[in-house]
Design an enzyme around this catalytic site. Structure first.
Site, mmCIF file in Angstrom:
data_model
loop_
_atom_site.group_PDB
_atom_site.id
_atom_site.type_symbol
_atom_site.label_atom_id
_atom_site.label_comp_id
_atom_site.label_asym_id
_atom_site.label_seq_id
_atom_site.Cartn_x
_atom_site.Cartn_y
_atom_site.Cartn_z
ATOM 1 N N ASN A 1 0.863 -1.181 0.000
ATOM 2 C CA ASN A 1 0.000 0.000 0.000
ATOM 3 C C ASN A 1 0.900 1.231 0.000
ATOM 4 O OD1 ASN A 1 -2.382 -1.521 0.174
ATOM 5 N ND2 ASN A 1 -2.262 -1.620 2.403
ATOM 6 N N HIS B 1 6.677 -1.537 3.769
ATOM 7 C CA HIS B 1 6.364 -2.895 4.207
ATOM 8 C C HIS B 1 5.582 -3.613 3.126
ATOM 9 C CE1 HIS B 1 3.153 -0.218 5.671
ATOM 10 N NE2 HIS B 1 2.314 -1.210 5.430
ATOM 11 N N HIS C 1 2.870 -6.566 2.612
ATOM 12 C CA HIS C 1 1.910 -7.494 3.214
ATOM 13 C C HIS C 1 2.002 -8.810 2.427
ATOM 14 C CE1 HIS C 1 -0.707 -4.459 5.391
ATOM 15 N NE2 HIS C 1 -0.133 -3.665 4.517
HETATM 16 P P1 5GP Z 1 -0.683 -0.346 5.976
HETATM 17 O O1 5GP Z 1 -2.107 -0.001 6.327
HETATM 18 O O2 5GP Z 1 0.250 0.806 6.284
HETATM 19 O O3 5GP Z 1 -0.493 -0.891 4.605
HETATM 20 O O4 5GP Z 1 -0.283 -1.549 6.927
HETATM 21 C C1 5GP Z 1 0.066 -1.391 8.256
HETATM 22 C C2 5GP Z 1 -0.230 -2.704 8.947
HETATM 23 O O5 5GP Z 1 0.426 -2.677 10.207
HETATM 24 C C3 5GP Z 1 -1.718 -2.945 9.224
HETATM 25 O O6 5GP Z 1 -2.137 -4.139 8.554
HETATM 26 C C4 5GP Z 1 -1.785 -3.077 10.752
HETATM 27 O O7 5GP Z 1 -2.688 -4.084 11.177
HETATM 28 C C5 5GP Z 1 -0.354 -3.400 11.123
HETATM 29 N N1 5GP Z 1 0.044 -2.956 12.439
HETATM 30 C C6 5GP Z 1 -0.221 -1.740 13.001
HETATM 31 N N2 5GP Z 1 0.329 -1.673 14.228
HETATM 32 C C7 5GP Z 1 0.963 -2.864 14.441
HETATM 33 C C8 5GP Z 1 1.715 -3.386 15.542
HETATM 34 O O8 5GP Z 1 1.946 -2.740 16.575
HETATM 35 N N3 5GP Z 1 2.201 -4.649 15.398
HETATM 36 C C9 5GP Z 1 1.967 -5.406 14.281
HETATM 37 N N4 5GP Z 1 2.488 -6.635 14.263
HETATM 38 N N5 5GP Z 1 1.273 -4.932 13.222
HETATM 39 C C10 5GP Z 1 0.772 -3.676 13.308
#
Ligand code: 5GP
Ligand code: ZN
Length: 119
Positions: free
Chosen positions: A92, A105, A107
């Site tokens: 993303n 990151h 996924h």
């Molecule tokens: P994004 O929305 O930026 O593509 O993905 C961020 C991801 O980080 C989300 O899927 C969210 O669930 C995950 N996330 C947020 N905070 C934490 C955390 O403290 N630990 C872990 N393991 N994942 C997290």
């Protein structure tokens, strides 16, 4: 953009160990850990240890580390045995696309049916 740790970055704190995570793989340049809010039976995040805000800026500055992230994403899928049925690697990029953590990151999602195109 130098890749230096950022004090206010959640994933830099996971790299440093200040915030715990369920780590499934680690290399000199990457960490892979389970997403805290899994959206599939396998939902693992693969991050570079160096701080870059998104995948494109990582690839521009550190192409070898971007390749490390992709290789590790595939290794995560194999480790969770979802490579046979298929899995998805998602970066993303930007808040409009759902990015909430501005440390690059991947996924890795698998273990269930994955619709195309995604929402
Ligand atoms: P994004 O929305 O930026 O593509 O993905 C961020 C991801 O980080 C989300 O899927 C969210 O669930 C995950 N996330 C947020 N905070 C934490 C955390 O403290 N630990 C872990 N393991 N994942 C997290
Ligand atoms: Zn960071």
């Amino acid at each position: 953009m130098t890749g230096e740790p950022q004090a206010d970055c959640l994933f830099c704190k996971i790299v440093s160990g200040d915030i715990p995570a369920t780590v499934v793989r680690e290399t000199d340049t990457t960490v892979a850990f389970r997403d805290i809010s899994p959206q599939a039976p396998t939902h693992v995040l693969v991050i570079p240890k160096a701080h870059y805000p998104d995948a494109g800026s990582l690839a521009a500055a550190e192409p070898q580390i971007a390749a490390d992230v992709l290789r590790e994403a595939a290794a995560v899928a194999a480790g969770d045995k979802v490579d046979g049925t298929g899995y998805r690697i998602i970066f993303n990029t930007g808040s409009g696309a759902g990015q909430t953590v501005f440390h690059a990151h991947a996924h890795v999602l698998g273990g269930r049916g994955l619709n195309w195109p995604p929402g």
